[in-house]
Motif scaffolding. Structure first.
Motif, mmCIF file in Angstrom:
data_model
loop_
_atom_site.group_PDB
_atom_site.id
_atom_site.type_symbol
_atom_site.label_atom_id
_atom_site.label_comp_id
_atom_site.label_asym_id
_atom_site.label_seq_id
_atom_site.Cartn_x
_atom_site.Cartn_y
_atom_site.Cartn_z
ATOM 1 N N GLN A 167 0.839 -1.193 0.000
ATOM 2 C CA GLN A 167 0.000 0.000 0.000
ATOM 3 C C GLN A 167 0.877 1.247 0.000
ATOM 4 N N LEU A 168 0.336 2.298 -0.559
ATOM 5 C CA LEU A 168 0.999 3.592 -0.559
ATOM 6 C C LEU A 168 -0.092 4.654 -0.587
ATOM 7 N N VAL A 187 -4.465 10.086 -2.792
ATOM 8 C CA VAL A 187 -4.619 8.863 -3.572
ATOM 9 C C VAL A 187 -4.203 7.688 -2.703
ATOM 10 N N ILE A 188 -5.004 6.627 -2.754
ATOM 11 C CA ILE A 188 -4.725 5.397 -2.024
ATOM 12 C C ILE A 188 -4.424 4.316 -3.039
ATOM 13 N N LEU A 189 -3.181 3.836 -3.021
ATOM 14 C CA LEU A 189 -2.749 2.792 -3.943
ATOM 15 C C LEU A 189 -2.655 1.480 -3.182
ATOM 16 N N GLU A 233 -7.515 4.981 -5.652
ATOM 17 C CA GLU A 233 -8.722 5.733 -5.308
ATOM 18 C C GLU A 233 -8.318 7.125 -4.853
ATOM 19 N N THR A 234 -9.009 8.139 -5.368
ATOM 20 C CA THR A 234 -8.650 9.532 -5.100
ATOM 21 C C THR A 234 -9.782 10.246 -4.383
ATOM 22 N N TYR A 235 -9.408 11.067 -3.378
ATOM 23 C CA TYR A 235 -10.375 11.830 -2.595
ATOM 24 C C TYR A 235 -9.850 13.251 -2.398
ATOM 25 N N PRO A 236 -10.734 14.238 -2.260
ATOM 26 C CA PRO A 236 -10.272 15.593 -1.927
ATOM 27 C C PRO A 236 -9.670 15.616 -0.521
ATOM 28 N N ILE A 247 1.547 12.681 -6.917
ATOM 29 C CA ILE A 247 0.617 11.564 -7.089
ATOM 30 C C ILE A 247 0.943 10.785 -8.360
ATOM 31 N N ASP A 248 1.286 11.479 -9.441
ATOM 32 C CA ASP A 248 1.634 10.777 -10.678
ATOM 33 C C ASP A 248 2.865 9.898 -10.482
#
Length: 203
Positions: free
Chosen positions: A79-80, A89-91, A100-103, A194-195
């Motif tokens: 996980q990262l 972002v949750i990888l 998954e991306t959240y504000p 994030i990228d």
């Protein structure tokens, strides 16, 4: 292994430390705590995360205010979690490549990642107690209490962050206990991209 939503809940909350009967006045004032956060822009340390389902993860957290944080989980977790550019972002090995991306502003952790931390704002702090050794402050976004809250636990002399407990809008709680937490080091900006995190995780 925890699911991705539980991870997010934890980053932004597990049971609060037992503080016993609290005196009327807390040892560390809101002004002192705000000043503590505003005294540094960067930090890092090890962490132990207790998730809502009582599973446990460990790793390293990197902070760069305003608005940047990175949680690197130790094996066997795959996980990262990275916040930057106003997003989190949750990888996860079980998720899609982009995660998954959240504000960020919809997470309680954003309270301590602001450019200037001011816990004295009206409606932000809902509880402030001390047992004479530890001070615990519960804070929320006064404009959006539905986003949940963060309980911050500090040693008092000197004031230093020891753990936080995040409760998200769904009532899921995660505790992050810090160790070897230090401030004032240099972090490369790329650490919070994030990228780049997506590329690292894919590789």
């Amino acid at each position: 292994m925890t699911n991705r939503r539980t991870i997010l809940a934890g980053l932004l909350a597990a049971p609060l430390l037992a503080l016993g009967a609290a005196p009327a006045a807390a040892e560390a004032s809101l002004g002192e705590i705000s000043q503590y956060f505003n005294s540094f822009r960067t930090a890092q340390g090890g962490f132990t995360q207790i998730n809502d389902d009582q599973s446990i993860s460990t790793g390293t957290v990197y902070i760069q205010r305003p608005g940047r944080v990175r949680f690197e989980y130790a094996p066997p977790e795959r996980q990262l979690v990275v916040a930057g550019g106003g997003q989190v972002v949750i990888l996860d090995a079980r998720g899609n490549a982009r995660g998954e991306t959240y504000p960020l502003q919809e997470t309680p952790l954003s309270i301590i990642l602001q450019d200037t931390v001011d816990l004295s704002r009206a409606g932000m702090v809902t509880n402030h107690v001390s047992d004479g050794t530890l001070t615990t402050v519960t804070a929320q976004d006064p404009r959006h209490p539905e986003y949940g809250n963060i309980q911050l636990v500090f040693s008092e002399n000197p004031v230093a962050l020891r753990q936080w407990v995040v409760t998200n809008g769904n009532g899921e709680r995660t505790t992050v206990i810090l160790n070897d937490f230090a401030t004032g080091m240099a972090h490369p900006t790329s650490r919070f991209s994030i990228d780049r995190a997506r590329a690292e995780f894919a590789g």
